[in-house]
Design a protein around this motif. Structure first.
Motif, PDB file in Angstrom:
ATOM      1  N   ILE A  70       0.553  -0.978  -0.126  1.00  0.00           N
ATOM      2  CA  ILE A  70      -0.417  -0.478  -0.216  1.00  0.00           C
ATOM      3  C   ILE A  70       0.633   1.302   0.177  1.00  0.00           C
ATOM      4  CG2 ILE A  70      -1.573   1.030   1.272  1.00  0.00           C
ATOM      5  CD1 ILE A  70      -2.539  -1.581   0.415  1.00  0.00           C
ATOM      6  N   VAL A  71       0.155   2.216  -0.930  1.00  0.00           N
ATOM      7  CA  VAL A  71       1.342   3.432  -1.510  1.00  0.00           C
ATOM      8  C   VAL A  71       0.867   5.024  -0.634  1.00  0.00           C
ATOM      9  CG1 VAL A  71       3.058   4.801  -2.428  1.00  0.00           C
ATOM     10  CG2 VAL A  71       2.847   2.089  -2.778  1.00  0.00           C
ATOM     11  N   ASP A  72       0.712   5.110   0.252  1.00  0.00           N
ATOM     12  CA  ASP A  72       0.295   6.313   0.640  1.00  0.00           C
ATOM     13  C   ASP A  72       0.894   8.341  -0.513  1.00  0.00           C
ATOM     14  OD1 ASP A  72      -1.592   9.134   1.491  1.00  0.00           O
ATOM     15  OD2 ASP A  72      -0.701   8.443   3.651  1.00  0.00           O
ATOM     16  N   ILE A  73       0.175   8.518  -1.415  1.00  0.00           N
ATOM     17  CA  ILE A  73       0.436   9.335  -1.566  1.00  0.00           C
ATOM     18  C   ILE A  73      -0.051  10.450  -1.448  1.00  0.00           C
ATOM     19  CG2 ILE A  73       1.041  10.003  -4.737  1.00  0.00           C
ATOM     20  CD1 ILE A  73       0.738   7.253  -5.397  1.00  0.00           C
ATOM     21  N   ALA A  74       1.065  11.576  -2.020  1.00  0.00           N
ATOM     22  CA  ALA A  74       0.242  12.787  -1.560  1.00  0.00           C
ATOM     23  C   ALA A  74      -0.278  13.397  -1.898  1.00  0.00           C
ATOM     24  CB  ALA A  74       1.819  14.058  -1.387  1.00  0.00           C
ATOM     25  N   GLY A  75      -1.044  14.765  -1.375  1.00  0.00           N
ATOM     26  CA  GLY A  75      -2.261  14.942  -2.187  1.00  0.00           C
ATOM     27  C   GLY A  75      -2.199  15.685  -3.039  1.00  0.00           C
ATOM     28  N   LEU A  76      -2.744  15.018  -3.939  1.00  0.00           N
ATOM     29  CA  LEU A  76      -3.375  15.955  -5.704  1.00  0.00           C
ATOM     30  C   LEU A  76      -3.844  17.267  -5.589  1.00  0.00           C
ATOM     31  CD1 LEU A  76      -3.681  14.744  -8.667  1.00  0.00           C
ATOM     32  CD2 LEU A  76      -5.671  16.129  -8.123  1.00  0.00           C
ATOM     33  N   VAL A  77      -3.721  18.004  -5.936  1.00  0.00           N
ATOM     34  CA  VAL A  77      -4.142  19.404  -6.046  1.00  0.00           C
ATOM     35  C   VAL A  77      -4.410  19.664  -7.924  1.00  0.00           C
ATOM     36  CG1 VAL A  77      -3.865  20.630  -3.896  1.00  0.00           C
ATOM     37  CG2 VAL A  77      -2.252  20.916  -6.209  1.00  0.00           C
ATOM     38  N   LYS A  78      -5.510  20.625  -8.019  1.00  0.00           N
ATOM     39  CA  LYS A  78      -5.345  21.887  -9.714  1.00  0.00           C
ATOM     40  C   LYS A  78      -4.283  21.962  -9.752  1.00  0.00           C
ATOM     41  CE  LYS A  78     -10.600  22.516  -9.543  1.00  0.00           C
ATOM     42  NZ  LYS A  78     -10.799  23.630  -9.777  1.00  0.00           N
ATOM     43  N   GLY A  79      -4.225  21.218 -10.907  1.00  0.00           N
ATOM     44  CA  GLY A  79      -2.884  21.941 -12.259  1.00  0.00           C
ATOM     45  C   GLY A  79      -1.601  21.022 -11.207  1.00  0.00           C
ATOM     46  N   ALA A  80      -2.002  19.871 -10.929  1.00  0.00           N
ATOM     47  CA  ALA A  80      -0.902  19.390 -10.455  1.00  0.00           C
ATOM     48  C   ALA A  80       0.323  18.751 -11.464  1.00  0.00           C
ATOM     49  CB  ALA A  80      -1.597  17.786  -9.788  1.00  0.00           C
ATOM     50  N   ALA A  81      -0.889  18.300 -12.627  1.00  0.00           N
ATOM     51  CA  ALA A  81       0.561  17.553 -13.689  1.00  0.00           C
ATOM     52  C   ALA A  81       1.154  19.543 -14.796  1.00  0.00           C
ATOM     53  CB  ALA A  81      -0.443  18.289 -15.342  1.00  0.00           C
ATOM     54  N   GLN A  82       0.870  20.769 -13.860  1.00  0.00           N
ATOM     55  CA  GLN A  82       1.317  21.752 -14.229  1.00  0.00           C
ATOM     56  C   GLN A  82       2.784  22.109 -13.537  1.00  0.00           C
ATOM     57  OE1 GLN A  82      -1.846  22.217 -15.193  1.00  0.00           O
ATOM     58  NE2 GLN A  82      -1.034  21.220 -17.150  1.00  0.00           N
ATOM     59  N   GLY A  83       2.330  20.917 -12.412  1.00  0.00           N
ATOM     60  CA  GLY A  83       3.417  21.891 -10.703  1.00  0.00           C
ATOM     61  C   GLY A  83       3.220  21.717 -10.141  1.00  0.00           C
ATOM     62  N   SER A  84       1.985  22.363  -9.847  1.00  0.00           N
ATOM     63  CA  SER A  84       1.274  23.277  -9.297  1.00  0.00           C
ATOM     64  C   SER A  84       1.333  21.867  -7.603  1.00  0.00           C
ATOM     65  CB  SER A  84      -0.473  22.667  -8.829  1.00  0.00           C
ATOM     66  OG  SER A  84      -0.780  24.533  -9.432  1.00  0.00           O
ATOM     67  N   GLY A  85       1.114  21.938  -6.553  1.00  0.00           N
ATOM     68  CA  GLY A  85       1.070  21.412  -4.702  1.00  0.00           C
ATOM     69  C   GLY A  85       3.240  20.873  -5.444  1.00  0.00           C
ATOM     70  N   LEU A  86       2.463  19.386  -5.006  1.00  0.00           N
ATOM     71  CA  LEU A  86       4.038  18.661  -5.709  1.00  0.00           C
ATOM     72  C   LEU A  86       3.688  18.068  -6.512  1.00  0.00           C
ATOM     73  CD1 LEU A  86       3.935  16.002  -2.072  1.00  0.00           C
ATOM     74  CD2 LEU A  86       4.997  18.221  -2.928  1.00  0.00           C
ATOM     75  N   GLY A  87       3.336  18.687  -8.331  1.00  0.00           N
ATOM     76  CA  GLY A  87       3.123  18.290  -8.847  1.00  0.00           C
ATOM     77  C   GLY A  87       4.242  17.019  -9.701  1.00  0.00           C
ATOM     78  N   ASN A  88       4.462  17.384 -10.600  1.00  0.00           N
ATOM     79  CA  ASN A  88       4.846  15.847 -11.190  1.00  0.00           C
ATOM     80  C   ASN A  88       5.663  14.776 -10.504  1.00  0.00           C
ATOM     81  OD1 ASN A  88       4.341  16.915 -13.723  1.00  0.00           O
ATOM     82  ND2 ASN A  88       6.600  17.989 -14.196  1.00  0.00           N
ATOM     83  N   GLU A  89       6.668  14.608  -9.219  1.00  0.00           N
ATOM     84  CA  GLU A  89       6.623  13.761  -8.230  1.00  0.00           C
ATOM     85  C   GLU A  89       5.692  13.356  -8.394  1.00  0.00           C
ATOM     86  OE1 GLU A  89       8.619  14.101  -3.923  1.00  0.00           O
ATOM     87  OE2 GLU A  89       8.467  15.924  -4.432  1.00  0.00           O
ATOM     88  N   PHE A  90       3.858  13.816  -7.592  1.00  0.00           N
ATOM     89  CA  PHE A  90       2.963  13.002  -7.194  1.00  0.00           C
ATOM     90  C   PHE A  90       2.736  12.012  -8.629  1.00  0.00           C
ATOM     91  CE2 PHE A  90      -1.317  12.574  -7.855  1.00  0.00           C
ATOM     92  CZ  PHE A  90      -1.666  12.689  -7.120  1.00  0.00           C
ATOM     93  N   LEU A  91       2.670  12.489  -9.653  1.00  0.00           N
ATOM     94  CA  LEU A  91       2.232  11.570 -10.299  1.00  0.00           C
ATOM     95  C   LEU A  91       3.084  11.281 -10.796  1.00  0.00           C
ATOM     96  CD1 LEU A  91       1.453  15.134 -12.905  1.00  0.00           C
ATOM     97  CD2 LEU A  91       0.067  12.809 -11.874  1.00  0.00           C
ATOM     98  N   SER A  92       4.686  10.956 -10.656  1.00  0.00           N
ATOM     99  CA  SER A  92       5.652   9.515 -10.788  1.00  0.00           C
ATOM    100  C   SER A  92       5.731   8.923  -9.756  1.00  0.00           C
ATOM    101  CB  SER A  92       7.366  10.588 -10.789  1.00  0.00           C
ATOM    102  OG  SER A  92       7.323  10.959  -9.636  1.00  0.00           O
TER     103      SER A  92
END
Length: 248
Positions: A70-92
């Motif tokens: 089980i992997v608990d991943i940091a919360g996503l926010v609008k604009g993550a794909a453009q780098g908002s929040g933890l952005g690309n790190e979250f997506l990776s």
């Protein structure tokens, strides 16, 4: 290798509480966005009565159950794909899991901050979905820019990528495309986020109407749906055997 399930969702929807419940760990739970920065990883043992019977029958010295990571991943926010929040790190981090468990908040609690200011799980699902689509589109655009047509295989690869790109711009995830086995093999290495199996988990506390609305939405989209009162379930694990028996 155990199957990896990624807990994905907006901040403060109950991902870390769910993680603690599933893995029996005790990670930080806080009432503010990004209490989880780096992914928390734990394992969940899969109870299997058949395994226990076989173990007793053969008098095994050691019994090892199957596990799920089980992997608990940091919360996503609008604009993550453009780098908002933890952005690309979250997506990776999402790219590395085998199944996405989208944790969607259905419980009302004025003491717990909601980044979108109101409880609306279908809207939250749409935010997550659009970010995953945007991330896949960016990946395709980068590849098409660099892809050089050298033979029939690379031409086919380009054609498939352009077809996937067209559908993604229509907000149709890769998992819903009618691709041939050969086409799937051509894009297998891309690990598209929208190609991963998805489970919608409704985190509720009572008889919220949002749970019923989300159930219908999941049915319409052909997605697996599972309602769970995460906080209540976690509290139940702390009860004694006698208390559990009394509550039925």
């Amino acid at each position: 290798m155990p199957i990896k399930i990624g807990l994905v969702g907006l901040p403060n929807v109950g991902k870390s509480t769910l993680f603690n419940f599933l893995t029996k760990k005790d990670i930080l739970i806080a009432n503010y966005p990004f209490a989880t920065i780096t992914p928390n990883v734990g394992v969940m043992l899969l109870a299997d009565s058949r395994l226990e019977k076989l173990s007793k029958c053969w008098q095994s010295k050691k019994t090892t159950p199957s596990v799920i990571e089980i992997v608990d991943i940091a919360g996503l926010v609008k604009g993550a794909a453009q780098g908002s929040g933890l952005g690309n790190e979250f997506l990776s981090h999402i790219r590395e899991v085998d199944l996405i468990c989208q944790v969607l908040r259905c419980f009302p609690d004025q003491d717990i901050v909601h980044v979108e200011k109101s409880v609306n799980p279908i809207r939250d699902w749409e935010i997550i979905q659009l970010e995953l689509i945007e991330a896949d589109l960016q990946q395709i655009e980068r590849k098409l820019t660099k892809l050089k047509i050298r033979d029939e295989k690379t031409q086919k690869e380009k054609n498939v990528l352009q077809s996937v790109q067209e559908k993604l711009t229509q907000e149709i995830p890769t998992s819903q495309l009618d691709l041939t086995a050969a086409e799937k093999e051509l894009i297998k290495g891309y690990h598209f986020l929208t190609n991963k199996p998805v489970l919608l988990l409704a985190n509720y506390s009572g008889e919220e109407k949002e749970v019923h609305e989300l159930r219908e939405h999941a049915k319409k989209k052909g997605l697996f749906f599972f309602p769970l009162a995460v906080k209540l379930e976690e509290e139940m694990t702390e009860l004694s055997a006698a208390e559990k028996k009394e509550l039925g």
